[in-house]
Write a protein that holds these residues in place. Structure first.
Motif, PDB file in Angstrom:
ATOM      1  N   PRO A  78       0.313  -1.404  -0.153  1.00 16.23           N
ATOM      2  CA  PRO A  78       0.640   0.316  -0.456  1.00 16.23           C
ATOM      3  C   PRO A  78       0.906   1.155  -0.612  1.00 16.23           C
ATOM      4  O   PRO A  78       1.156   2.117  -0.529  1.00 16.23           O
ATOM      5  CB  PRO A  78      -1.177   0.037   1.495  1.00 16.23           C
ATOM      6  CG  PRO A  78      -0.844  -1.904   0.799  1.00 16.23           C
ATOM      7  CD  PRO A  78       0.085  -2.274   1.210  1.00 16.23           C
ATOM      8  N   ARG A  81       1.887   1.859  -3.531  1.00 20.53           N
ATOM      9  CA  ARG A  81       0.858   2.232  -4.286  1.00 20.53           C
ATOM     10  C   ARG A  81       0.442   3.639  -4.258  1.00 20.53           C
ATOM     11  O   ARG A  81       0.317   4.932  -5.307  1.00 20.53           O
ATOM     12  CB  ARG A  81       0.368   1.232  -4.116  1.00 20.53           C
ATOM     13  CG  ARG A  81      -0.018  -0.016  -4.353  1.00 20.53           C
ATOM     14  CD  ARG A  81      -1.247  -0.697  -3.668  1.00 20.53           C
ATOM     15  NE  ARG A  81      -1.433  -2.192  -4.304  1.00 20.53           N
ATOM     16  CZ  ARG A  81      -1.781  -3.292  -3.344  1.00 20.53           C
ATOM     17  NH1 ARG A  81      -2.923  -2.671  -3.275  1.00 20.53           N
ATOM     18  NH2 ARG A  81      -2.370  -4.328  -4.282  1.00 20.53           N
ATOM     19  N   PHE A  82       1.131   4.747  -3.036  1.00 18.45           N
ATOM     20  CA  PHE A  82       0.031   5.922  -2.438  1.00 18.45           C
ATOM     21  C   PHE A  82       1.701   6.311  -3.304  1.00 18.45           C
ATOM     22  O   PHE A  82       1.357   7.330  -3.538  1.00 18.45           O
ATOM     23  CB  PHE A  82       0.651   5.945  -1.034  1.00 18.45           C
ATOM     24  CG  PHE A  82      -0.816   7.217  -0.900  1.00 18.45           C
ATOM     25  CD1 PHE A  82      -2.042   7.135  -0.389  1.00 18.45           C
ATOM     26  CD2 PHE A  82       0.182   8.076  -0.373  1.00 18.45           C
ATOM     27  CE1 PHE A  82      -1.988   8.283   0.009  1.00 18.45           C
ATOM     28  CE2 PHE A  82      -0.596   9.135   0.071  1.00 18.45           C
ATOM     29  CZ  PHE A  82      -1.486   9.542   0.443  1.00 18.45           C
ATOM     30  N   GLN A 229      -7.371  12.855  -1.281  1.00 20.32           N
ATOM     31  CA  GLN A 229      -8.717  12.775  -2.111  1.00 20.32           C
ATOM     32  C   GLN A 229      -8.503  11.659  -3.471  1.00 20.32           C
ATOM     33  O   GLN A 229      -8.604  10.553  -2.741  1.00 20.32           O
ATOM     34  CB  GLN A 229     -10.090  13.673  -1.587  1.00 20.32           C
ATOM     35  CG  GLN A 229     -11.169  12.580  -1.806  1.00 20.32           C
ATOM     36  CD  GLN A 229     -12.343  13.655  -2.381  1.00 20.32           C
ATOM     37  OE1 GLN A 229     -12.247  14.957  -1.802  1.00 20.32           O
ATOM     38  NE2 GLN A 229     -13.268  13.467  -2.172  1.00 20.32           N
ATOM     39  N   ARG A 232      -5.928   9.126  -2.108  1.00 23.90           N
ATOM     40  CA  ARG A 232      -6.996   8.115  -1.445  1.00 23.90           C
ATOM     41  C   ARG A 232      -8.062   6.682  -2.328  1.00 23.90           C
ATOM     42  O   ARG A 232      -7.871   5.729  -1.666  1.00 23.90           O
ATOM     43  CB  ARG A 232      -6.937   8.236   0.036  1.00 23.90           C
ATOM     44  CG  ARG A 232      -6.220   8.640   0.386  1.00 23.90           C
ATOM     45  CD  ARG A 232      -7.054   9.303   1.995  1.00 23.90           C
ATOM     46  NE  ARG A 232      -8.117  10.691   1.715  1.00 23.90           N
ATOM     47  CZ  ARG A 232      -7.662  11.653   1.557  1.00 23.90           C
ATOM     48  NH1 ARG A 232      -6.097  12.099   2.250  1.00 23.90           N
ATOM     49  NH2 ARG A 232      -8.267  12.534   1.289  1.00 23.90           N
ATOM     50  N   ALA A 233      -8.616   7.526  -3.115  1.00 28.91           N
ATOM     51  CA  ALA A 233      -9.364   7.288  -4.223  1.00 28.91           C
ATOM     52  C   ALA A 233      -8.740   6.323  -5.029  1.00 28.91           C
ATOM     53  O   ALA A 233      -9.157   4.881  -4.891  1.00 28.91           O
ATOM     54  CB  ALA A 233     -10.258   8.066  -5.227  1.00 28.91           C
ATOM     55  N   VAL A 235      -5.940   4.374  -5.214  1.00 30.17           N
ATOM     56  CA  VAL A 235      -5.315   3.644  -3.895  1.00 30.17           C
ATOM     57  C   VAL A 235      -6.541   2.141  -3.697  1.00 30.17           C
ATOM     58  O   VAL A 235      -6.326   1.708  -3.286  1.00 30.17           O
ATOM     59  CB  VAL A 235      -4.551   3.816  -2.362  1.00 30.17           C
ATOM     60  CG1 VAL A 235      -3.696   3.074  -2.279  1.00 30.17           C
ATOM     61  CG2 VAL A 235      -2.971   4.797  -3.396  1.00 30.17           C
ATOM     62  N   ASN A 236      -7.390   3.186  -2.970  1.00 31.22           N
ATOM     63  CA  ASN A 236      -8.362   1.743  -2.282  1.00 31.22           C
ATOM     64  C   ASN A 236      -8.609   1.559  -3.434  1.00 31.22           C
ATOM     65  O   ASN A 236      -9.120   0.299  -3.737  1.00 31.22           O
ATOM     66  CB  ASN A 236      -8.945   2.343  -1.765  1.00 31.22           C
ATOM     67  CG  ASN A 236      -9.400   3.563  -0.816  1.00 31.22           C
ATOM     68  OD1 ASN A 236      -8.429   2.947  -0.003  1.00 31.22           O
ATOM     69  ND2 ASN A 236      -9.970   4.545   0.019  1.00 31.22           N
ATOM     70  N   GLN A 237      -8.940   1.572  -4.433  1.00 28.17           N
ATOM     71  CA  GLN A 237      -9.848   1.091  -5.907  1.00 28.17           C
ATOM     72  C   GLN A 237      -8.859  -0.665  -6.191  1.00 28.17           C
ATOM     73  O   GLN A 237      -8.733  -0.909  -6.592  1.00 28.17           O
ATOM     74  CB  GLN A 237     -10.034   1.835  -7.350  1.00 28.17           C
ATOM     75  CG  GLN A 237     -10.921   1.244  -7.910  1.00 28.17           C
ATOM     76  CD  GLN A 237     -12.223   1.243  -7.800  1.00 28.17           C
ATOM     77  OE1 GLN A 237     -12.747   1.622  -6.724  1.00 28.17           O
ATOM     78  NE2 GLN A 237     -12.587  -0.286  -8.183  1.00 28.17           N
ATOM     79  N   TRP A 238      -7.530   0.733  -6.526  1.00 31.11           N
ATOM     80  CA  TRP A 238      -6.283  -0.119  -6.629  1.00 31.11           C
ATOM     81  C   TRP A 238      -6.524  -2.194  -6.033  1.00 31.11           C
ATOM     82  O   TRP A 238      -6.315  -3.172  -6.292  1.00 31.11           O
ATOM     83  CB  TRP A 238      -5.025  -0.374  -6.928  1.00 31.11           C
ATOM     84  CG  TRP A 238      -4.765   0.917  -7.632  1.00 31.11           C
ATOM     85  CD1 TRP A 238      -5.255   0.678  -9.240  1.00 31.11           C
ATOM     86  CD2 TRP A 238      -3.806   1.742  -7.721  1.00 31.11           C
ATOM     87  NE1 TRP A 238      -4.207   1.690  -9.815  1.00 31.11           N
ATOM     88  CE2 TRP A 238      -3.435   2.225  -9.108  1.00 31.11           C
ATOM     89  CE3 TRP A 238      -2.694   2.213  -7.097  1.00 31.11           C
ATOM     90  CZ2 TRP A 238      -2.073   3.005  -9.615  1.00 31.11           C
ATOM     91  CZ3 TRP A 238      -2.028   3.303  -7.769  1.00 31.11           C
ATOM     92  CH2 TRP A 238      -1.353   3.811  -8.424  1.00 31.11           C
ATOM     93  N   GLU A 239      -7.125  -1.689  -4.734  1.00 31.51           N
ATOM     94  CA  GLU A 239      -6.846  -2.341  -3.718  1.00 31.51           C
ATOM     95  C   GLU A 239      -8.113  -3.985  -3.773  1.00 31.51           C
ATOM     96  O   GLU A 239      -8.048  -5.194  -3.499  1.00 31.51           O
ATOM     97  CB  GLU A 239      -6.696  -2.078  -2.679  1.00 31.51           C
ATOM     98  CG  GLU A 239      -5.399  -1.727  -1.732  1.00 31.51           C
ATOM     99  CD  GLU A 239      -5.550  -1.148  -0.770  1.00 31.51           C
ATOM    100  OE1 GLU A 239      -6.053  -0.846   0.436  1.00 31.51           O
ATOM    101  OE2 GLU A 239      -4.082  -0.223  -0.784  1.00 31.51           O
ATOM    102  N   THR A 240      -9.380  -3.780  -4.329  1.00 30.48           N
ATOM    103  CA  THR A 240     -10.446  -4.060  -4.197  1.00 30.48           C
ATOM    104  C   THR A 240      -9.807  -5.286  -5.479  1.00 30.48           C
ATOM    105  O   THR A 240      -9.190  -5.262  -6.791  1.00 30.48           O
ATOM    106  CB  THR A 240     -11.600  -3.272  -5.412  1.00 30.48           C
ATOM    107  OG1 THR A 240     -11.003  -3.139  -6.886  1.00 30.48           O
ATOM    108  CG2 THR A 240     -11.855  -2.218  -4.451  1.00 30.48           C
TER     109      THR A 240
END
Length: 262
Positions: A78, A81-82, A229, A232-233, A235-240
């Motif tokens: 993570p 990715r960030f 923002q 974060r959006a 990075v969060n989607q990459w983790e799905t």
């Protein structure tokens, strides 16, 4: 000096910045992202540069993010990715805030992150016949870091027509959506771009830079909080699971399960 882009400045101070990965449809790799950030700073600090023209080499302007780069993010931790998402966001903001007029000469198809590059241009002129699309959701991703610039250009209502659906649209609709100022035939693109460049050459460069800064502050706010923002959006989607499935399906040359099962 650069490997994925090239820069040439004429005697008038018009710098042409060319995306130079034609064999990859000018998809944005980690190296291209870094080089675009560097060149935005260099051109912005060069008082001999009056106008910057952004274009691409080959048939495509920009196919978006390099799929190999995106695949690397799927395997990264993570924190990495960030960091990579921030580099992408900072590149877009560097071009957006560059104190020189940025004119897009959109000579070919433009997808995903390439639409973001067109959106940070002060004016973009596209060739008749090109296709554009915010194609991220086909891969289980979202147009996150480019989102503020795309929405600033289109407005929310028009953005909703294409932001989530990954639908392709042509040059005429791109004008209607506000992404392109106008279109031109392929053999007339240079003249159309020159018509956008020429007025700046009789303007005071400092006043142009100040006017650009002012119009940005009067438009939609794209500050550090908004950029964070979007990072974060993304990075969060990459983790799905959807993102992993979408990228895997692309490299496996198969339909992702949300298509195969529909």
């Amino acid at each position: 000096m650069f490997e994925t882009i090239s820069v040439a400045t004429d005697a008038r101070g018009v710098a042409t910045l060319t995306l130079d990965r034609a064999e990859k449809h000018n998809a944005m790799s980690a190296q291209m992202i870094s080089e675009l950030t560097q060149v935005a700073a260099q051109l912005g600090a060069d008082d001999t540069v009056r106008v910057v023209v952004l274009t691409g080499k080959g048939k495509s302007f920009c196919a978006g993010g390099d799929l190999g780069w995106m695949q690397d993010q799927m395997a990264a931790d993570p924190e990495t990715r960030f960091t990579e998402a921030r580099k992408l966001a900072e590149m877009l903001q560097a071009l957006n805030t560059m104190p020189r007029p940025l004119i897009g000469a959109i000579q070919g198809n433009t997808f995903g992150g390439g639409v973001g590059l067109a959106a940070v241009c002060d004016v973009a002129v596209g060739v008749n016949g090109l296709k554009m699309g915010l194609t991220e959701t086909r891969l289980g991703l979202i147009p996150a870091t480019i989102g503020p610039y795309v929405i600033a250009r289109m407005g929310e209502a028009r953005a909703r027509r294409v932001f989530m659906s990954a639908r392709m649209f042509d040059a005429a609709e791109a004008v209607e959506l506000g992404l392109l100022a106008r279109t031109a035939p392929s053999d007339g693109l240079a003249d159309a771009v020159e018509a956008e460049v020429a007025p700046y050459l009789i303007c005071a460069p400092g006043a142009v830079a100040s006017a650009k800064e002012l119009v940005r502050t009067l438009g939609p706010c794209i500050d550090d909080a908004v950029i964070d923002q979007t990072i974060r959006a993304l990075v969060n989607q990459w983790e799905t699971e959807e993102a992993h499935e979408g990228i895997d399906a692309f490299f496996d040359k198969r339909k992702p399960d949300w298509v195969a099962n529909s």
